[in-house]
Design a protein around this motif. Structure first.
Motif, PDB file in Angstrom:
ATOM      1  N   GLU A  59       1.852   6.906  -0.361  1.00  0.00           N
ATOM      2  CA  GLU A  59       0.780   5.938  -0.507  1.00  0.00           C
ATOM      3  C   GLU A  59       0.703   5.517  -1.989  1.00  0.00           C
TER       4      GLU A  59
ATOM      5  N   CYS B 131       3.403  -3.085   3.089  1.00  0.00           N
ATOM      6  CA  CYS B 131       2.006  -3.244   3.478  1.00  0.00           C
ATOM      7  C   CYS B 131       1.792  -2.369   4.706  1.00  0.00           C
ATOM      8  N   PRO B 132       0.548  -2.146   5.123  1.00  0.00           N
ATOM      9  CA  PRO B 132       0.309  -1.307   6.305  1.00  0.00           C
ATOM     10  C   PRO B 132       1.031  -1.828   7.557  1.00  0.00           C
TER      11      PRO B 132
ATOM     12  N   SER C 245       0.818  -1.208   0.000  1.00  0.00           N
ATOM     13  CA  SER C 245       0.000   0.000   0.000  1.00  0.00           C
ATOM     14  C   SER C 245       0.853   1.260   0.000  1.00  0.00           C
ATOM     15  N   TYR C 246       2.163   1.097   0.253  1.00  0.00           N
ATOM     16  CA  TYR C 246       3.066   2.235   0.392  1.00  0.00           C
ATOM     17  C   TYR C 246       4.364   2.009  -0.371  1.00  0.00           C
TER      18      TYR C 246
ATOM     19  N   HIS D  33      -1.259   4.318  -5.229  1.00  0.00           N
ATOM     20  CA  HIS D  33      -2.612   4.535  -5.737  1.00  0.00           C
ATOM     21  C   HIS D  33      -2.897   3.527  -6.823  1.00  0.00           C
ATOM     22  N   GLU D  34      -4.151   3.158  -6.928  1.00  0.00           N
ATOM     23  CA  GLU D  34      -4.571   2.225  -7.983  1.00  0.00           C
ATOM     24  C   GLU D  34      -4.342   2.867  -9.343  1.00  0.00           C
TER      25      GLU D  34
END
Length: 75
Positions: free
Chosen positions: A71, A49-50, A27-28, A73-74
């Protein structure tokens, strides 16, 4: 303490966390540079990941390598 994993296969489409043994989606993007061996404009990236974002960022920050955490992004 997480360790870095082998690079993920090129054919995978979903980015995965760089922490050793973690297969969670990333995610990052943890951006860093080792000034002793990299040119100032070069940036390396670890995905996180988080769960592992903070650990990876602290690991790099303690060594003075951390640039920033972004972050993902999709597309």
């Amino acid at each position: 303490m997480p360790r870095m994993s082998e690079p993920t296969a090129v054919h995978e489409t979903e980015p995965r966390c760089s922490a050793k043994g973690c297969t969670a989606p990333a995610s990052y993007a943890v951006r860093w540079n080792n000034p002793k061996i990299h040119r100032p404009e070069r940036e390396k990236t670890w995905l996180a990941c988080p769960e592992h974002r903070e650990w990876l960022a602290k690991f790099l920050d303690m060594r003075g390598f951390l640039r920033r955490v972004e972050e993902l992004h999709e597309p």
